[in-house]
Motif scaffolding. Structure first.
Motif, PDB file in Angstrom:
ATOM      1  N   MET A  46     -58.578  13.676  83.380  1.00 29.34           N
ATOM      2  CA  MET A  46     -57.960  14.916  83.788  1.00 29.34           C
ATOM      3  C   MET A  46     -56.548  15.039  83.184  1.00 29.34           C
ATOM      4  O   MET A  46     -56.216  16.039  82.562  1.00 29.34           O
ATOM      5  CB  MET A  46     -57.884  15.002  85.323  1.00 29.34           C
ATOM      6  N   PHE A  47     -55.749  13.998  83.310  1.00 27.92           N
ATOM      7  CA  PHE A  47     -54.384  14.027  82.762  1.00 27.92           C
ATOM      8  C   PHE A  47     -53.861  12.585  82.689  1.00 27.92           C
ATOM      9  O   PHE A  47     -54.437  11.670  83.277  1.00 27.92           O
ATOM     10  CB  PHE A  47     -53.442  14.897  83.603  1.00 27.92           C
ATOM     11  N   GLY A  48     -52.759  12.444  81.970  1.00 27.47           N
ATOM     12  CA  GLY A  48     -52.088  11.156  81.906  1.00 27.47           C
ATOM     13  C   GLY A  48     -50.625  11.303  82.296  1.00 27.47           C
ATOM     14  O   GLY A  48     -49.991  12.347  82.075  1.00 27.47           O
ATOM     15  N   LYS A  49     -50.072  10.264  82.914  1.00 23.38           N
ATOM     16  CA  LYS A  49     -48.691  10.323  83.388  1.00 23.38           C
ATOM     17  C   LYS A  49     -47.990   8.992  83.062  1.00 23.38           C
ATOM     18  O   LYS A  49     -48.621   7.943  82.939  1.00 23.38           O
ATOM     19  CB  LYS A  49     -48.648  10.591  84.886  1.00 23.38           C
ATOM     20  N   TRP A  50     -46.621   9.067  82.933  1.00 25.10           N
ATOM     21  CA  TRP A  50     -45.787   7.860  82.802  1.00 25.10           C
ATOM     22  C   TRP A  50     -44.770   7.848  83.935  1.00 25.10           C
ATOM     23  O   TRP A  50     -44.231   8.871  84.324  1.00 25.10           O
ATOM     24  CB  TRP A  50     -45.030   7.858  81.470  1.00 25.10           C
ATOM     25  N   LYS A  51     -44.551   6.646  84.439  1.00 25.29           N
ATOM     26  CA  LYS A  51     -43.539   6.464  85.461  1.00 25.29           C
ATOM     27  C   LYS A  51     -42.801   5.139  85.201  1.00 25.29           C
ATOM     28  O   LYS A  51     -43.247   4.305  84.425  1.00 25.29           O
ATOM     29  CB  LYS A  51     -44.194   6.435  86.843  1.00 25.29           C
ATOM     30  N   TYR A  52     -41.681   5.002  85.871  1.00 27.27           N
ATOM     31  CA  TYR A  52     -41.031   3.672  85.867  1.00 27.27           C
ATOM     32  C   TYR A  52     -40.744   3.307  87.293  1.00 27.27           C
ATOM     33  O   TYR A  52     -40.704   4.179  88.177  1.00 27.27           O
ATOM     34  CB  TYR A  52     -39.753   3.641  85.011  1.00 27.27           C
ATOM     35  N   ALA A  63     -43.146  11.811  82.815  1.00 28.07           N
ATOM     36  CA  ALA A  63     -43.863  12.615  81.816  1.00 28.07           C
ATOM     37  C   ALA A  63     -45.307  12.857  82.268  1.00 28.07           C
ATOM     38  O   ALA A  63     -45.919  12.000  82.895  1.00 28.07           O
ATOM     39  CB  ALA A  63     -43.827  11.917  80.454  1.00 28.07           C
ATOM     40  N   PHE A  64     -45.832  14.071  81.902  1.00 29.40           N
ATOM     41  CA  PHE A  64     -47.198  14.461  82.303  1.00 29.40           C
ATOM     42  C   PHE A  64     -47.833  15.177  81.113  1.00 29.40           C
ATOM     43  O   PHE A  64     -47.192  15.983  80.422  1.00 29.40           O
ATOM     44  CB  PHE A  64     -47.143  15.389  83.518  1.00 29.40           C
ATOM     45  N   THR A  68     -56.882  18.849  79.317  1.00 31.86           N
ATOM     46  CA  THR A  68     -57.607  20.085  79.023  1.00 31.86           C
ATOM     47  C   THR A  68     -56.701  21.133  78.399  1.00 31.86           C
ATOM     48  O   THR A  68     -57.032  21.755  77.399  1.00 31.86           O
ATOM     49  CB  THR A  68     -58.225  20.637  80.314  1.00 31.86           C
ATOM     50  N   LYS A  69     -55.534  21.264  78.930  1.00 29.22           N
ATOM     51  CA  LYS A  69     -54.615  22.293  78.430  1.00 29.22           C
ATOM     52  C   LYS A  69     -53.774  21.800  77.231  1.00 29.22           C
ATOM     53  O   LYS A  69     -53.107  22.592  76.584  1.00 29.22           O
ATOM     54  CB  LYS A  69     -53.683  22.750  79.550  1.00 29.22           C
ATOM     55  N   LYS A  70     -53.839  20.507  76.986  1.00 32.51           N
ATOM     56  CA  LYS A  70     -53.078  19.905  75.882  1.00 32.51           C
ATOM     57  C   LYS A  70     -51.584  20.192  75.991  1.00 32.51           C
ATOM     58  O   LYS A  70     -50.876  20.255  75.016  1.00 32.51           O
ATOM     59  CB  LYS A  70     -53.560  20.417  74.500  1.00 32.51           C
ATOM     60  N   SER A  71     -51.135  20.393  77.210  1.00 33.30           N
ATOM     61  CA  SER A  71     -49.718  20.687  77.426  1.00 33.30           C
ATOM     62  C   SER A  71     -49.025  19.439  77.941  1.00 33.30           C
ATOM     63  O   SER A  71     -49.635  18.556  78.537  1.00 33.30           O
ATOM     64  CB  SER A  71     -49.547  21.837  78.418  1.00 33.30           C
ATOM     65  N   VAL A  72     -47.664  19.361  77.664  1.00 28.55           N
ATOM     66  CA  VAL A  72     -46.837  18.211  78.066  1.00 28.55           C
ATOM     67  C   VAL A  72     -45.703  18.722  78.949  1.00 28.55           C
ATOM     68  O   VAL A  72     -45.069  19.735  78.632  1.00 28.55           O
ATOM     69  CB  VAL A  72     -46.269  17.455  76.844  1.00 28.55           C
ATOM     70  N   GLN A  73     -45.489  18.023  80.025  1.00 31.37           N
ATOM     71  CA  GLN A  73     -44.389  18.343  80.928  1.00 31.37           C
ATOM     72  C   GLN A  73     -43.560  17.086  81.179  1.00 31.37           C
ATOM     73  O   GLN A  73     -44.109  15.996  81.329  1.00 31.37           O
ATOM     74  CB  GLN A  73     -44.931  18.892  82.257  1.00 31.37           C
ATOM     75  N   TYR A  74     -42.195  17.270  81.177  1.00 32.18           N
ATOM     76  CA  TYR A  74     -41.284  16.152  81.437  1.00 32.18           C
ATOM     77  C   TYR A  74     -40.549  16.397  82.737  1.00 32.18           C
ATOM     78  O   TYR A  74     -40.024  17.497  82.981  1.00 32.18           O
ATOM     79  CB  TYR A  74     -40.275  15.971  80.283  1.00 32.18           C
ATOM     80  N   ASP A  75     -40.557  15.402  83.577  1.00 31.79           N
ATOM     81  CA  ASP A  75     -39.915  15.532  84.882  1.00 31.79           C
ATOM     82  C   ASP A  75     -38.405  15.606  84.719  1.00 31.79           C
ATOM     83  O   ASP A  75     -37.824  15.152  83.724  1.00 31.79           O
ATOM     84  CB  ASP A  75     -40.293  14.358  85.776  1.00 31.79           C
ATOM     85  N   ASP A  76     -37.783  16.176  85.738  1.00 29.28           N
ATOM     86  CA  ASP A  76     -36.332  16.370  85.702  1.00 29.28           C
ATOM     87  C   ASP A  76     -35.640  15.080  86.132  1.00 29.28           C
ATOM     88  O   ASP A  76     -35.245  14.920  87.293  1.00 29.28           O
ATOM     89  CB  ASP A  76     -35.953  17.534  86.616  1.00 29.28           C
TER      90      ASP A  76
END
Length: 577
Positions: A46-52, A63-64, A68-76
């Motif tokens: 469904m999606f991939g995420k990074w955390k520390y 980061a997300f 499916t949407k091939k979109s990237v989102q970065y957390d604040d």
């Protein structure tokens, strides 16, 4: 999204597996950190995420990416703003690596029924600055433990170690001789370390011109490395162990009137600036700088000179100095006037510090021996110079002069000679005397003065005056010679030109006399040679005659025997008949 260069990727990333199965990414400070997800992408992702993870274990998502949407989102997250990049294969890149990036990052792949995680440990390394030796000692002093300097290396992560070297060899702590004090400080903002190592060192003379260095050893992305500082050489102070004394100018060339400079040297560093100088016969030293000058020295300055340290008088040096001298006494000297025939003893006395050469000159011509006058002649007059010198001492020479004047009353001799043609007669007045006599001709009786004369050069107190006359009757000529000493007169009777008379021989000059002597010697030599040749010829002839007589006797004897034999044969024939 930021674009990451391939060169940066190659340089910055190094993956290592640790004992727990986690992966570690080593990155250099300021480079880009690259973390692959290390998970196989499932079919129903469904999606991939990074955390520390924070130190307390709580997660911070940064980061997300939707499958499916091939979109990237970065957390604040403020510290990662504009620094993140998440690729399609879920590789996370963090630009401008910082020390605070040393964390445990986790890649998460989420399906409808499961969550897959893969942790990565990030390590950041910062190369320290080149170490530098600062606060260096101006000098090191033997037998004293003294701070040599500080070795500083800045901006390191993690902290490094500092090592000191002497001439390329590691210095280890040694009680009382090598003391090393190490400290490190961390900047609270940058979290970078500054390392400082202080070296206290007891130096020896063996450290003269020896280079000291330091190095910093640190860990980087590819392992342990070392950076060395520039060399530092220190001025080594050590006490004087020996004193030497010098003399200027060189000792073998000192003469009376010179200035002597004594120079005292100590072999310490720094060299002593003051010394005690001891002069001959003076037990107390004279305090001075490293030089002491004596001006216009005399021969009594000859002796032993010494110098020593002021605070250690037993450390002393000495040298013997000879002040060369040369005295000359000429007796008599100056202008001396004597009469012809007088005796004049002359002495040139030399007193010197060593053997001196003596040269006599007369009128700038060198004499073979010193002059001696038992009976003065006019040719003895002249300017005599006695000169002496010490060859080994430049400029040490003396000379005295004697100007000898030989005086004499005028002496006259008159001669006459008839010209071979019989038409004239030559009358010569030979004069000796000094000062040069003036010659005057007169005719006795009439008192007439003859002015048409011919004079020779005045040499060695002699010259002549000549007149040529053709008298028709007998005359008497008078020659008068006069100088400051006396007036002398001589007369000569001259017959008329028509009357034959005996000529008188000319006076022989000194030059001609020498020629005559040389000719006489030549003639005597020839005569002696001829006599020797005649003697040799006589001896040869005598030997020849002696042999001839002997041969003749033998022949006569043989002839006699033949005649006797003949007579005997004749008598025998008569008897038989």
């Amino acid at each position: 999204m930021k674009v990451i260069s391939k060169d940066k990727l190659l340089i910055s990333i190094c993956l290592l597996r640790d004992s727990l199965g986690w992966y570690t990414v080593n990155s250099a400070y300021g480079d880009t950190i690259i973390m692959p997800c290390r998970l196989d992408v499932p079919q129903n992702l469904m999606f991939g995420k990074w955390k520390y993870e924070k130190p307390d274990g709580s997660p911070v998502f940064i980061a997300f990416r939707s499958s499916t949407k091939k979109s990237v989102q970065y957390d604040d997250v403020p510290e990662y703003k504009d620094r993140l990049s998440l690729s399609e294969n879920y590789t996370l890149s963090i630009s401008n690596a910082r020390i605070s990036d040393e964390k445990r990052f986790v890649c998460m792949l989420v399906t409808e029924d499961n969550v897959f995680e893969a942790p990565t440990i990030v390590k950041v390394f910062k190369q320290p600055s080149k170490p530098e030796i600062v606060s260096k000692a101006l000098f090191l002093e033997t037998e004293q433990l003294k701070k040599l300097g500080d070795c500083i290396s800045e901006d390191s992560y993690p902290d490094g170690n500092i090592t000191w070297y002497r001439n390329g060899k590691v210095l280890h702590p040694l009680e009382g001789a090598v003391v090393i004090i190490f400290k490190k400080e961390m900047d609270p903002v940058t979290q970078l370390y500054t390392m400082t190592s202080t070296l206290e060192y007891k130096t020896t003379k063996a450290d003269i011109q020896m280079p000291f260095t330091c190095s910093v050893t640190y860990y980087g992305p590819s392992g342990q490395k070392t950076i060395h500082s520039e060399q530092a050489v220190f001025d080594i102070y050590y006490p004087t162990e020996q004193v030497t004394i010098q003399v200027l100018p060189p000792k073998n060339a000192i003469k009376e009137g010179d200035n002597i400079t004594l120079k005292c040297l100590g072999n310490g560093n720094p060299p002593p600036e003051e010394f005690l100088f001891y002069l001959p016969g003076q037990p107390e030293g004279i305090r001075s700088s490293n030089t002491y000058t004596l001006t216009d020295v005399r021969r009594n300055a000859t002796g032993d000179y010494k110098c020593s340290l002021i605070d250690k008088k037993s450390m002393i040096a000495s040298t013997a100095i000879t002040v060369h001298y040369l005295d000359l006494s000429l007796n008599p000297s100056g202008e001396v006037t004597r009469q012809i025939g007088d005796a004049l003893p002359v002495s040139c006395t030399i007193s010197a510090s060593r053997n001196a050469t003596v040269v006599w000159m007369k009128d700038n011509i060198r004499l073979r021996s010193s002059p001696s006058f038992s009976s003065l002649h006019y040719q003895d007059a002249g300017n005599y110079v006695c000169e002496t010198a010490l060859q080994e001492v430049e400029g040490l020479k003396k000379r005295e002069s004697l100007t000898l004047i030989v005086e004499g009353k005028p002496q006259i001799k008159m001669t006459k000679k008839t010209d071979p043609s019989g038409l004239s007669k030559t009358i010569i007045c030979h004069v000796e005397g000094f000062p040069k006599p003036a010659i005057q001709w007169t005719i006795t009786g009439s008192g007439s003065v003859i002015n048409q004369t011919e004079e020779s050069p005045y040499i060695n107190g002699r010259y002549y005056s000549k007149i040529i006359i053709s008298p028709e009757e007998n005359v008497t000529l008078t020659c008068t010679a006069e100088n400051q000493l006396e007036r002398t007169v001589n007369s000569l009777n001259v017959s008329a030109i028509s009357i034959p008379e005996h000529d008188e021989a000319d006076e022989i000059s000194d030059e001609n006399r020498e020629k005559v002597n040389d000719q006489a010697k030549l003639i005597v030599g020839i005569v002696v040679g001829l006599l020797l040749a005649a003697l040799v010829a006589g001896v040869v002839y005598w030997l020849y005659m002696k042999k001839s007589k002997t041969a003749s006797k033998h022949v006569n004897k043989d002839l006699g025997n033949m005649e006797e034999n003949k007579k005997l044969e004749e008598n025998n024939h008569k008897t038989e008949a």
